[in-house]
Design a protein around this motif. Structure first.
Motif, PDB file in Angstrom:
ATOM      1  N   GLU A  20       0.816  -1.209   0.000  1.00  0.00           N
ATOM      2  CA  GLU A  20       0.000   0.000   0.000  1.00  0.00           C
ATOM      3  C   GLU A  20       0.846   1.254   0.000  1.00  0.00           C
ATOM      4  O   GLU A  20       0.481   2.266  -0.567  1.00  0.00           O
ATOM      5  CB  GLU A  20      -0.877   0.043   1.267  1.00  0.00           C
ATOM      6  CG  GLU A  20      -2.078  -0.869   1.239  1.00  0.00           C
ATOM      7  CD  GLU A  20      -2.621  -1.094   2.646  1.00  0.00           C
ATOM      8  OE1 GLU A  20      -2.422  -0.203   3.510  1.00  0.00           O
ATOM      9  OE2 GLU A  20      -3.215  -2.158   2.882  1.00  0.00           O
ATOM     10  N   ASN A  21       1.961   1.180   0.674  1.00  0.00           N
ATOM     11  CA  ASN A  21       2.774   2.379   0.811  1.00  0.00           C
ATOM     12  C   ASN A  21       3.920   2.436  -0.185  1.00  0.00           C
ATOM     13  O   ASN A  21       4.793   3.282  -0.055  1.00  0.00           O
ATOM     14  CB  ASN A  21       3.313   2.486   2.237  1.00  0.00           C
ATOM     15  CG  ASN A  21       2.205   2.772   3.215  1.00  0.00           C
ATOM     16  OD1 ASN A  21       1.681   3.872   3.234  1.00  0.00           O
ATOM     17  ND2 ASN A  21       1.806   1.764   3.973  1.00  0.00           N
TER      18      ASN A  21
ATOM     19  N   ARG B  50      12.818   1.856   6.221  1.00  0.00           N
ATOM     20  CA  ARG B  50      11.463   1.487   5.801  1.00  0.00           C
ATOM     21  C   ARG B  50      10.860   0.471   6.764  1.00  0.00           C
ATOM     22  O   ARG B  50       9.664   0.512   7.063  1.00  0.00           O
ATOM     23  CB  ARG B  50      11.489   0.956   4.370  1.00  0.00           C
ATOM     24  CG  ARG B  50      11.705   2.059   3.350  1.00  0.00           C
ATOM     25  CD  ARG B  50      11.426   1.593   1.941  1.00  0.00           C
ATOM     26  NE  ARG B  50      12.527   0.835   1.383  1.00  0.00           N
ATOM     27  CZ  ARG B  50      13.583   1.384   0.769  1.00  0.00           C
ATOM     28  NH1 ARG B  50      13.653   2.682   0.627  1.00  0.00           N
ATOM     29  NH2 ARG B  50      14.542   0.640   0.295  1.00  0.00           N
TER      30      ARG B  50
ATOM     31  N   LEU C 283       3.605   2.021  11.162  1.00  0.00           N
ATOM     32  CA  LEU C 283       2.334   1.898  10.439  1.00  0.00           C
ATOM     33  C   LEU C 283       1.535   0.698  10.917  1.00  0.00           C
ATOM     34  O   LEU C 283       0.314   0.739  11.022  1.00  0.00           O
ATOM     35  CB  LEU C 283       2.592   1.788   8.937  1.00  0.00           C
ATOM     36  CG  LEU C 283       3.246   2.998   8.284  1.00  0.00           C
ATOM     37  CD1 LEU C 283       3.537   2.710   6.831  1.00  0.00           C
ATOM     38  CD2 LEU C 283       2.360   4.231   8.428  1.00  0.00           C
TER      39      LEU C 283
ATOM     40  N   ALA D 239       6.551   9.121   0.521  1.00  0.00           N
ATOM     41  CA  ALA D 239       5.784   8.298   1.457  1.00  0.00           C
ATOM     42  C   ALA D 239       5.140   9.174   2.531  1.00  0.00           C
ATOM     43  O   ALA D 239       3.977   8.982   2.897  1.00  0.00           O
ATOM     44  CB  ALA D 239       6.698   7.256   2.094  1.00  0.00           C
TER      45      ALA D 239
ATOM     46  N   ARG E 160       2.022  10.594   1.336  1.00  0.00           N
ATOM     47  CA  ARG E 160       0.911   9.639   1.325  1.00  0.00           C
ATOM     48  C   ARG E 160       0.288   9.502   2.711  1.00  0.00           C
ATOM     49  O   ARG E 160      -0.924   9.402   2.859  1.00  0.00           O
ATOM     50  CB  ARG E 160       1.394   8.276   0.828  1.00  0.00           C
ATOM     51  CG  ARG E 160       1.473   8.170  -0.683  1.00  0.00           C
ATOM     52  CD  ARG E 160       1.602   6.718  -1.124  1.00  0.00           C
ATOM     53  NE  ARG E 160       2.822   6.096  -0.606  1.00  0.00           N
ATOM     54  CZ  ARG E 160       4.022   6.240  -1.176  1.00  0.00           C
ATOM     55  NH1 ARG E 160       4.150   6.980  -2.269  1.00  0.00           N
ATOM     56  NH2 ARG E 160       5.076   5.666  -0.657  1.00  0.00           N
ATOM     57  N   PHE E 161       1.140   9.513   3.735  1.00  0.00           N
ATOM     58  CA  PHE E 161       0.592   9.384   5.091  1.00  0.00           C
ATOM     59  C   PHE E 161      -0.300  10.572   5.422  1.00  0.00           C
ATOM     60  O   PHE E 161      -1.374  10.413   5.981  1.00  0.00           O
ATOM     61  CB  PHE E 161       1.707   9.327   6.153  1.00  0.00           C
ATOM     62  CG  PHE E 161       2.704   8.240   5.928  1.00  0.00           C
ATOM     63  CD1 PHE E 161       2.362   7.062   5.297  1.00  0.00           C
ATOM     64  CD2 PHE E 161       4.013   8.386   6.370  1.00  0.00           C
ATOM     65  CE1 PHE E 161       3.287   6.071   5.088  1.00  0.00           C
ATOM     66  CE2 PHE E 161       4.940   7.400   6.175  1.00  0.00           C
ATOM     67  CZ  PHE E 161       4.587   6.238   5.527  1.00  0.00           C
TER      68      PHE E 161
END
Lengths: 377, 509
Positions: free
Chosen positions: B129-130, B150, B157, B184, B187-188
């Motif tokens: 998803e990320n 990551r 997450l 990223a 996106r969050f």
């Protein structure tokens, strides 16, 4: 200063007292009279023959203890002393029996070979630690197992002398064996082995190397602060290797009193558990050469005097229990005394502060080294 | 809108002894935003984040999360409130796989049975998803820094964090990795989370943050947005020093080079080098200052000069190449060293001052006498240091641990300067010492300079650098980005170089 010495001595004393207490409980709950058992042991232990025997038996324990302490001062646990001395003892037995040289040459060469073989056996865990990061505790224990097999194979296929039932190496004659130091001549078997001198020499050498040389200093720094050592130009990895080599070299001598003084060959009678008793001696003696000597003698004395218990229908296991408890309690003993020491220091500091609080403006009293002076205020 | 506020910190005070790390800090972070917190070393950014993440407890002040007041007694509490933190130094188990690391301590399944299939697929779908390119079955020890980071973010997450704290996330990343990290982060925030990130790289702060809070000396000194401020505004807010006059020196520096580094690089293969092709020269009787935000290659330079870190390039002392020599040889040739952290490699706390006086000097008289360690010789050295450098709190047989920090530092400085060195490599020589000890150490350093000692001075204290240096090199991302004259530099200019806003082309010596 006095407190320092008291703390140093308190550890072993507490250990011995704890061991006595547990052994007493063991005897009492077993339905025996502890007092009479100790009396019998003591009376037997202080017989001249017993004392001499304890002294001779203390020698290999002392060597094992010093070997362990040599690595311990660098923060390493050489649990491979057992394997190191068994392999070295085999080499020593072969050299002592076969080297065509007079005693004055053959004996030093035998000792040297044993040191070398012991050191080489200890080198393996040292290199594995330095290059692969494997704990020396694991590898030196594994080396013990390898030693058992290697010794068995070498003994069976290479060095066995004669055939049939004979399971030992060739007999060592008088030109290869360790001569007696002195025969006290007071009754049966009161000969003190020449290995006593070897042990004393090793103890002195240990003291000089560890406490008096620059090398010993670098070992101390490397064990207490590897980072500070590296920045000071002391290569920690080399110290690890040297400490294990030194430890192994001393360990190489542990089996020799038996080979050169009792069995006169290498065979199945070589004791195989000297290391743990030696380690107990090292812990009891706080890794100090004189302390280890004291510890080794106490342990050998107990071992010897407990043998008599069988004759008076008491369990001879008392000796083993005593030694096991000493091993455990030498750790607890230090913990207790260290804590007590800290408590005393804290207490002194608090009292000083309170005294200073009562007399505002008065200068704080001098250093707290003498508690007696504090009490007098 | 009030309900949009995810985090509201009010009047946060945190003291460590007499030191105030956070002084009545107010901070508001809204949902769906990237909030940058910038500030110099020791400004109190990390302390504040630790308070928010439940790792430290504030002495005063309140924490409100999504409108309700919270008091965290452990990181676990903060996690349950939806806060996740990714530390600068990763906390991962090397021997475990990626998905194992992620679920650790929150494993699906029962107490006795780990539902590894569910765990693995949950982690894999999170990564997908990320857009995180990471093999969930890989062992963490096989990952590079980008991959490890990551994994750390996945951990956060996985626990459904809505407030994600990243402590200097780009310090270890190459630019392309940093770009994907920022993507990223975006996106969050689009999913409604808030990202708080700590940095002192002003270019990325301006590019990616929505709001910026500037902290200096434990207090908020500015709140702004990238649209309203420029890099130089931020730099001048972050770095504020009274510019002390550099004491005019009577003895001119010498012309002979006592220490030189040529194209020295330190780094793991496959990672961004921590020290990247640095060349510098120190002349006799000269103090060369190294300025820079911590973590820009200074520690690596120290270790390379000392011979403790593998490096490429050449290092020479007095014209002789010492690149291949071990630390012992370098020190024997007259390299004195004042470490960054005295307790780590400056002194041994459990040893007496006598033994500490011998540290690094055990290979020469009076400490060494043949193979013997001369206790009286070492005690003599210790007494000389104690007398000359006014070390208080004990004699030669006192344990180093019973001295105060300032006196320990004076003892180290005394040991290093008393050995008649040719080169001094000094890091933060007055860190954590009081004013009195600081001025004593400064005057010893300048006295040694006037006697002809060449000094490379690394410091986070700009006052110190400006007061002592003859030349000032600025480090940024492992490179020298500027060479400045401390007599005519202003704080803003220095701040801009330190934060990468400006570079002097060809500034390297």
């Amino acid at each position: 200063m006095i407190r320092r010495i008291a703390v140093t001595l308190a550890g072993p004393v507490v250990s011995v007292l704890l061991a006595l207490l547990v052994t007493t409980l063991f005897l009492t709950f077993g339905g025996y009279s502890a007092a009479s058992a100790y009396e019998v042991m003591w009376n037997y232990g202080i017989e001249p023959a017993s004392l001499v025997s304890a002294l001779n038996n203390a020698v290999p324990l002392y060597l094992a203890g010093v070997a362990a302490a040599f690595a311990l001062r660098m923060g390493l646990f050489n649990i491979g002393v057992d394997g190191q001395y068994r392999v070295a003892a085999l080499a020593g037995a072969v050299v002592a029996a076969n080297l065509p040289l007079p005693l004055a040459l053959r004996l030093p060469i035998t000792l040297l070979v044993c040191c070398l073989v012991g050191a080489l056996w200890a080198l393996v865990p040292a290199l594995l630690k330095v290059y692969r990061g494997v704990s020396e505790v694991i590898t030196s224990i594994l080396m013990n197992a390898i030693a058992t097999t290697v010794v068995a194979i070498l003994l069976a296929d290479v060095f066995r002398s004669g055939g049939g039932q004979n399971t030992g190496t060739a007999i060592i004659d008088a030109e290869g064996a360790m001569p007696a130091l002195v025969d006290l001549g007071i009754g049966n078997r009161t000969t003190i082995s020449g290995f006593l001198l070897v042990a004393i020499a090793v103890g002195i050498l240990f003291y000089l190397i560890q406490y008096r040389t620059v090398f010993g200093f670098t070992l101390q720094v490397a064990s207490k602060s590897p980072e500070a050592a590296e920045s000071a130009g002391i290569r920690v990895n080399r110290r690890i290797i040297w400490a294990m080599l030194g430890s192994g070299a001393i360990a190489g001598l542990v089996g020799l009193p038996h080979v050169l003084g009792t069995a006169f060959r290498f065979d199945g009678t070589l004791p195989t558990d000297l290391m743990f008793t030696g380690l107990a001696a090292a812990l009891l003696g706080r890794s100090h050469p004189i302390g280890i000597a004291f510890g080794a003698f106490v342990l050998a004395f107990v071992e010897r005097s407990s043998q008599v218990l069988g004759l008076v229908k008491l369990p001879t296991e008392v000796g083993s229990v005593f030694m096991a408890v000493i091993l455990l309690s030498s750790a607890i003993g230090y913990w207790l005394t260290e804590r007590a020491d800290q408590r005393i220091a804290l207490w002194n500091a608090l009292r000083r502060r309170r005294a200073a609080g009562r007399h505002p403006g008065s200068p704080p009293p001098p250093t707290p080294s003498a508690p007696g002076m504090e009490a007098a205020r | 809108m009030e309900q949009d506020v995810l985090v509201r910190l009010t009047g946060i005070v945190k003291r460590f002894g007499a030191f105030v790390a956070n002084d009545r800090i107010d901070l508001t972070v809204k949902a769906g935003t990237v909030h940058a917190i910038v500030g110099e070393n020791g400004a109190g950014k990390s302390t504040l984040m630790k308070i928010l993440a439940g790792e430290e407890r504030p002495d005063e002040g309140t924490i409100e999360i999504a409108g309700s007041s919270r008091s965290f007694s452990s990181p676990r509490d903060a996690q349950q409130a939806g806060i996740g933190i990714v530390h600068q130094h990763f906390l991962l188990a090397d021997a475990l796989r990626v998905w194992e690391n992620v679920v650790l301590a929150d494993e699906p399944g029962t107490a006795l049975r780990l539902d590894s299939r569910a765990a693995r697929s949950r982690v894999a779908s999170l990564a997908e998803e990320n857009d995180f390119l990471v093999d969930v079955d890989a062992l963490v020890r096989d990952l590079g820094v980008g991959g490890r980071q990551r994994v750390e973010i996945l951990k956060v997450l996985y626990r459904d964090a809505r407030i994600i704290i990243l402590d200097e996330p780009t310090a270890v990343l190459v630019p392309s990795e940093a770009q994907s990290l920022f993507a990223a982060m975006r996106r969050f925030t689009e999913a409604g989370a808030a990202v708080i990130f700590i940095s002192h790289k002003l270019d990325e702060v301006l590019d990616f943050a929505d709001e910026i809070t500037v902290i200096r000396a434990g207090a908020v000194v500015g709140r702004t947005t990238p649209a309203e401020s420029s890099a130089s505004d931020l730099a001048s807010l972050m770095v504020k020093v009274a510019m002390p006059a550099v004491a005019p020196r009577e003895v001119p520096p010498g012309t002979d080079v006592v220490l030189s580094a040529t194209e020295v690089t330190v780094g793991e293969p496959g990672e961004v080098p921590a020290l990247d092709g640095v060349s510098l020269e120190v002349h006799s009787g000269e103090i060369v200052g190294v300025a820079g935000v911590e973590g820009n290659g200074q520690s690596e330079l120290l270790m390379a000069l000392l011979g403790r870190a593998k490096h490429s390039g050449a290092i020479a002392m007095g014209g002789h190449d010492i690149s291949g020599l071990p630390t012992e040889e370098r020190r024997a040739r007259g390299m004195a060293y004042i470490p960054e952290d005295r307790h780590r490699d400056g002194i041994v706390l459990s040893m007496a001052l006598r033994e500490n006086a011998a540290l690094g000097y055990h290979t020469r008289p009076p400490v060494r006498r043949g193979p013997w360690f001369s206790r009286s010789g070492a005690a003599g050295v210790a007494r000389a240091i104690i007398a000359q450098f006014d070390v208080r709190g004990g004699g030669s047989s006192t344990l180093a641990s019973s001295l105060s920090g300032g006196n320990q530092q004076k003892f180290i400085v005394g040991r290093e300067l008393g050995s008649d060195p040719r080169v001094l490599v000094a890091a933060h020589p007055t860190r954590g010492v009081d004013i009195g000890a600081q001025s004593a150490i400064w005057s010893e350093l300048t006295a040694a300079r006037d006697r002809g000692l060449g000094t490379l001075l690394i410091s986070a204290d700009l006052d110190e650098l400006l007061a002592l240096s003859d030349r000032l090199l600025v480090f940024y991302r492992g490179r020298i980005v500027a060479e400045l004259d401390p007599r005519d530099v202003d704080a803003q200019e220095l701040g801009e170089y330190m934060t990468g806003v400006r570079t002097q082309i060809g500034g390297a010596a």
